[in-house]
Design an enzyme around this catalytic site. Sequence first.
Site, PDB file in Angstrom:
ATOM      1  N   HIS A 273      46.658   9.078 -12.867  1.00 55.88           N
ATOM      2  CA  HIS A 273      46.210   8.185 -13.622  1.00 55.88           C
ATOM      3  C   HIS A 273      47.732   7.509 -14.803  1.00 55.88           C
ATOM      4  O   HIS A 273      47.634   6.630 -15.175  1.00 55.88           O
ATOM      5  CB  HIS A 273      44.837   8.384 -14.579  1.00 55.88           C
ATOM      6  CG  HIS A 273      43.810   9.163 -13.799  1.00 55.88           C
ATOM      7  ND1 HIS A 273      43.467   8.783 -13.212  1.00 55.88           N
ATOM      8  CD2 HIS A 273      42.753   7.565 -14.045  1.00 55.88           C
ATOM      9  CE1 HIS A 273      42.066   9.169 -11.712  1.00 55.88           C
ATOM     10  NE2 HIS A 273      41.770   8.275 -12.786  1.00 55.88           N
TER      11      HIS A 273
ATOM     12  N   GLN B 213      -8.665  -6.279 -14.720  1.00 53.11           N
ATOM     13  CA  GLN B 213      -8.314  -5.289 -14.045  1.00 53.11           C
ATOM     14  C   GLN B 213      -8.824  -4.294 -13.386  1.00 53.11           C
ATOM     15  O   GLN B 213      -7.902  -3.531 -12.644  1.00 53.11           O
ATOM     16  CB  GLN B 213      -6.830  -4.303 -15.350  1.00 53.11           C
ATOM     17  CG  GLN B 213      -5.562  -3.984 -14.652  1.00 53.11           C
ATOM     18  CD  GLN B 213      -4.924  -4.731 -14.407  1.00 53.11           C
ATOM     19  OE1 GLN B 213      -4.276  -6.040 -14.668  1.00 53.11           O
ATOM     20  NE2 GLN B 213      -4.514  -4.132 -13.356  1.00 53.11           N
TER      21      GLN B 213
ATOM     22  N   GLU C 267       1.316  -1.082 -18.088  1.00 61.50           N
ATOM     23  CA  GLU C 267       2.351  -2.490 -17.289  1.00 61.50           C
ATOM     24  C   GLU C 267       2.114  -3.515 -18.085  1.00 61.50           C
ATOM     25  O   GLU C 267       2.307  -4.152 -18.547  1.00 61.50           O
ATOM     26  CB  GLU C 267       2.047  -1.773 -15.992  1.00 61.50           C
ATOM     27  CG  GLU C 267       2.335  -3.644 -15.294  1.00 61.50           C
ATOM     28  CD  GLU C 267       0.889  -3.506 -14.090  1.00 61.50           C
ATOM     29  OE1 GLU C 267       1.991  -3.858 -13.131  1.00 61.50           O
ATOM     30  OE2 GLU C 267       0.260  -2.749 -13.813  1.00 61.50           O
ATOM     31  N   HIS C 268       0.748  -3.950 -18.322  1.00 63.95           N
ATOM     32  CA  HIS C 268       0.144  -4.595 -19.225  1.00 63.95           C
ATOM     33  C   HIS C 268      -0.671  -4.336 -20.537  1.00 63.95           C
ATOM     34  O   HIS C 268      -1.198  -3.874 -20.450  1.00 63.95           O
ATOM     35  CB  HIS C 268      -0.877  -5.861 -18.562  1.00 63.95           C
ATOM     36  CG  HIS C 268      -0.524  -5.803 -16.858  1.00 63.95           C
ATOM     37  ND1 HIS C 268      -0.834  -5.648 -16.318  1.00 63.95           N
ATOM     38  CD2 HIS C 268      -0.440  -7.635 -16.527  1.00 63.95           C
ATOM     39  CE1 HIS C 268      -0.328  -5.647 -14.520  1.00 63.95           C
ATOM     40  NE2 HIS C 268      -0.206  -7.159 -15.173  1.00 63.95           N
TER      41      HIS C 268
ATOM     42  N   ASP D 187      -0.092 -13.093 -14.624  1.00 62.25           N
ATOM     43  CA  ASP D 187      -0.665 -12.805 -13.584  1.00 62.25           C
ATOM     44  C   ASP D 187      -0.222 -14.366 -12.230  1.00 62.25           C
ATOM     45  O   ASP D 187       0.291 -14.481 -11.854  1.00 62.25           O
ATOM     46  CB  ASP D 187      -2.200 -12.259 -12.874  1.00 62.25           C
ATOM     47  CG  ASP D 187      -2.074 -11.006 -13.431  1.00 62.25           C
ATOM     48  OD1 ASP D 187      -1.373 -10.182 -13.760  1.00 62.25           O
ATOM     49  OD2 ASP D 187      -3.112 -10.757 -13.882  1.00 62.25           O
TER      50      ASP D 187
ATOM     51  N   HIS E  34      -8.594  -4.962  -9.802  1.00 58.12           N
ATOM     52  CA  HIS E  34      -7.371  -4.843  -8.807  1.00 58.12           C
ATOM     53  C   HIS E  34      -8.159  -3.456  -7.715  1.00 58.12           C
ATOM     54  O   HIS E  34      -7.376  -3.494  -6.335  1.00 58.12           O
ATOM     55  CB  HIS E  34      -6.399  -4.833  -9.540  1.00 58.12           C
ATOM     56  CG  HIS E  34      -5.406  -5.703  -9.856  1.00 58.12           C
ATOM     57  ND1 HIS E  34      -4.953  -6.576  -8.912  1.00 58.12           N
ATOM     58  CD2 HIS E  34      -5.337  -5.806 -11.401  1.00 58.12           C
ATOM     59  CE1 HIS E  34      -4.424  -7.486  -9.817  1.00 58.12           C
ATOM     60  NE2 HIS E  34      -4.679  -7.993 -10.698  1.00 58.12           N
TER      61      HIS E  34
ATOM     62  N   ASN F 215       0.622  -1.533   0.313  1.00 56.61           N
ATOM     63  CA  ASN F 215      -0.178   0.407   0.127  1.00 56.61           C
ATOM     64  C   ASN F 215       0.012   1.518  -0.445  1.00 56.61           C
ATOM     65  O   ASN F 215       2.104   1.322  -0.167  1.00 56.61           O
ATOM     66  CB  ASN F 215      -0.849  -0.012   1.441  1.00 56.61           C
ATOM     67  CG  ASN F 215      -0.327  -0.239   2.418  1.00 56.61           C
ATOM     68  OD1 ASN F 215       0.675   0.664   2.645  1.00 56.61           O
ATOM     69  ND2 ASN F 215      -0.807  -0.897   4.006  1.00 56.61           N
TER      70      ASN F 215
ATOM     71  N   GLU G 139      42.959  15.262 -19.252  1.00 60.30           N
ATOM     72  CA  GLU G 139      41.534  15.361 -18.443  1.00 60.30           C
ATOM     73  C   GLU G 139      42.195  15.713 -17.427  1.00 60.30           C
ATOM     74  O   GLU G 139      42.204  15.944 -16.320  1.00 60.30           O
ATOM     75  CB  GLU G 139      41.314  14.125 -18.289  1.00 60.30           C
ATOM     76  CG  GLU G 139      39.979  13.970 -19.359  1.00 60.30           C
ATOM     77  CD  GLU G 139      39.497  12.375 -19.258  1.00 60.30           C
ATOM     78  OE1 GLU G 139      39.729  11.915 -17.914  1.00 60.30           O
ATOM     79  OE2 GLU G 139      38.436  11.624 -19.501  1.00 60.30           O
TER      80      GLU G 139
END
EC number: 1.1.1.23
Length: 431
Positions: free
Chosen positions: A416, A256, A323-324, A357, A259, A208, A411
Amino acid sequence: MRTVVWQSLSETQQDAILERPAITEGANITAAVAEVIAKVRAEGDAALFELTEKFDRVKPESIRVTEQEIEEASARLTAKMKQALEQAYANIAKFHNAQKPTPIKVETQPGVVCEQVTRPIQKVGLYIPGGSAPLPSTVLMLGVPAQIAGCRKVVLCSPPPIADEILYVAKLCNIDEVYNVGGGQAVAAMAYGTESVTKVDKIFGPGNAYVTEAKRQVSNDFRGAAIDMPAGPSEVLVIADETADADFIAADLLSQAEHGPDSQVVLVTPSVLIADQVTDAVQKQLKQLSRASIAEKALASSLIIIADSLTQAVSISNYYGPEHLIVQTKNPRELLPLLDNAGSIFLGDWSPESAGDYASGTNHVLPTYGYTRTYSSLGLADFSKRMTIQELSAEGLKTLAPTVVTMAEAEGLDAHKRAVTIRVEKLNARG
């Protein structure tokens, strides 16, 4: 369901109708979650007992579920339920086993070898929501890839009392520890650890607004834990032509919509006839649902979009990034190369979203809220990490040195440069 003709809308109106509802956690949720996290970090198990009694109105005897409790839960399940869960497990395991990466080893130039290997994330935490119905499918979707990836420690949190189905699947997936803890306090416990709960490196699973906010907060703290992906309301978009079955489409849209009231439901079709038939079929099927009142709220903000062609329908879908994505057309596979943004795609009349699912084998943990543009469906890679390796021979370094030195000079990074030249000088001194 509201029907709109795409071509009749201005660009601004098109943007507006595809806009998701704002996710507003609110300052009160943010503050409440921060307080819960702080309490768990300060008080450990004592906070978990207190918060579980406060929010779940349950007083568990212990934080951790015992092996005996898991065995007793398994014994209570029917053979039919066990068989269904085991079939789903087998399919999901088969698909995720196929995702195992192959090590890479390349000699980029003589004497310079580069490799890539994969290692499992050592400790992961799975969150499984409570509520009126158990979610063993989510345990499968998280537990199976964690198991196949080889994560050393896998723990699971769920609000008590934990359903027998969840405990049985935890056993199937060889989950190491199961805890009677839910909500933001479960996320905090897994992110920081308590006397009973193992601290993990990454947390997976839905929840949630409080769980989602807790995941966000712990992922923003370097002492906390990484998370799987951003979360938002669940959603489906259906692309259909005149050959589609309106009853099938209605059933998919309603699956869907049930849900939650904030679920997003969209049909895009060039066929006005299909649009009308689906509208009628939705109303007929809605009356038969036990969660009709929830689905009805979601449908109140749902859309049927009349496109001028399937090509335009694909463009609308790619822009929305569902999403789907369900494709019910005469030749659905022909559209597949054109589809760029979707969490999971369901091709043809006989591929309902419900299959994915639960048990087809793909993962149902998917990006929502348009995140499909940059995020992927959950898979084996999410429970792993890549490491690169390089090994240079003496001759390989000498050959590569001029390139590295030139770039380091550009650089302004003298150290280095020196890390290379000091080695080359020693090689030259050896003759």
